[in-house]
Design an enzyme around this catalytic site. Structure first.
Site, PDB file in Angstrom:
ATOM      1  CG  HIS A   1      -0.327   0.178   2.531  1.00  0.00           C
ATOM      2  ND1 HIS A   1      -0.355   1.369   3.221  1.00  0.00           N
ATOM      3  CD2 HIS A   1       0.350  -0.686   3.320  1.00  0.00           C
ATOM      4  CE1 HIS A   1       0.271   1.230   4.375  1.00  0.00           C
ATOM      5  NE2 HIS A   1       0.702  -0.003   4.463  1.00  0.00           N
TER       6      HIS A   1
ATOM      7  CB  CYS B   1       2.445   2.776  12.161  1.00  0.00           C
ATOM      8  SG  CYS B   1       2.513   2.697  10.361  1.00  0.00           S
TER       9      CYS B   1
END
Length: 379
Positions: A202, A328
């Protein structure tokens, strides 16, 4: 409301060509790759063809590529194997690594009592190679060096060839989290002797939930997920056929138009830097992100001379998607561990924003973003 997406280091929009490949696979290629009948054989053939094509981009063999659910799993697979399988007693890394590496290393240290050394970085977040060599010379213990090629927050480029040579000189394994590199830089793993790299689809306009680990031929690797023994016994679980094919297509497109896309993104980043300097006299750039030679052309980390906890939120309200650091960290508001590692305390408390670009970014989007920044900061 105008939508401007400048958070491509977090994830990138999927390309239509990738969606079409995946859709076609979902409709006609539904067999389990481990099944021996024709539907299974068709799926297996598709996976192995994709593996060969991916391997070719890095000048390695297909047997050195193992599909995973993404970069984090690939990092874990490699780091666990280093300690549990390859006899590594010491890991050398830095405080500015992605949490997929840092937190795994911390766990391995606590659980298996390995030694961990952190290489120094300077006031620009640059890995100090002299310190790395000193650390490598300090013991004869079997060592793994884990340093990322492109820092995901500040974009600093690691002198990868120099690090690889140092590791080889001192008989240390070299693992590099290359998630921000794959699809953006050419990497010939015959010329640059890295033992392990990782990728996540991605990050280069492919699907989420798919990635791969490269493990240099001759290095033994064992699974951390046990089950049916897929991926040549290294990673059990039925392969995500459609995502693998989508990732391969995204990678093919990325490298086919690499020079053209890089020229476009460099122009975007250069223009953005110029506009920020023109409109915000005291603007600063974290790390070496404003240096086009020493940082990724896709990342720009900007520090404004104010403390505005609402700036990212206000930008989002007008349709501008950016980040304060790594995406993240599950929305945590603790601040960037990367910036804390090298900035002065006073500078850490000021508002920093990571802007990250792709080939889909336009100059009009930059102009709109600068205009909104002026409204919020210079009001």
């Amino acid at each position: 409301m105008k939508a401007v997406y400048l958070d491509n280091a977090a994830t990138t929009p999927m390309l239509l060509e990738v969606v079409e490949v995946m859709q076609q696979s979902m409709l006609s290629n539904f067999g389990n790759p481990s099944s021996v009948h024709q539907f299974g054989r068709k799926a297996r053939a598709a996976i192995e063809t994709a593996r060969k094509k991916i391997a070719k981009h890095f000048n390695v063999s297909a047997r050195e590529i193992f599909f995973t659910a993404g970069g984090t799993e690939a990092d874990n697979l490699i780091l666990y194997n280093a300690v549990l399988n390859l006899g590594v007693k010491r890991i050398v890394t830095s405080r500015i690594e992605h949490y997929a590496v840092l937190r795994t290393v911390e766990y391995l240290q606590k659980t298996y009592n390995i030694d961990v050394d952190y290489v120094n970085v300077n006031e620009q977040g640059v890995i100090q190679l002299d310190d790395l060599e000193v650390v490598l010379k300090s013991t004869s213990e079997k060592t793994l060096v884990s340093l990322m090629y492109v820092n995901n927050e500040i974009g600093n480029l690691l002198p990868i060839q120099n690090v690889a040579v140092l590791c080889k000189k001192h008989d240390a394994y070299f693992h590099s989290d290359t998630v921000q590199v794959i699809g953006r830089y050419q990497l010939d793993l015959q010329k640059t002797p890295i033992d392990f790299i990782v990728a996540s689809g991605h990050k280069f306009h492919g699907p989420k939930g798919i990635g791969f680990a490269y493990v240099r031929k001759g290095i033994s690797i064992r699974p951390i997920l046990h089950g049916g023994g897929q991926e040549n016994g290294v990673r059990s679980s039925t392969e995500n056929v459609h995502a693998i094919l989508g990732m391969e297509k995204a990678l093919e497109i990325s490298y086919k138009k690499l020079d053209e896309d890089r020229e476009h993104i460099v122009a975007i980043k250069s223009y953005f830097i110029q506009q920020l300097k023109t409109n915000f006299k005291d603007v600063q750039f974290n790390g070496e992100s404003d240096n086009l030679e020493k940082s990724s052309y896709t990342i720009l980390n900007v520090r404004f001379q104010l403390k505005d906890k609402m700036l990212l939120f206000n930008l989002d309200l007008v349709g501008i998607a950016v980040s304060g650091g790594s995406a993240c960290q599950s929305g945590a508001s603790k601040g960037s561990h990367v910036l804390m590692s090298f900035l002065k305390e006073e500078d850490v408390t000021k508002t920093s924003i990571r802007f990250s670009f792709s080939k889909l970014t336009t100059l009009k989007e930059v102009d709109f973003t600068v205009s909104k920044l002026k409204e919020f900061i210079l009001r």
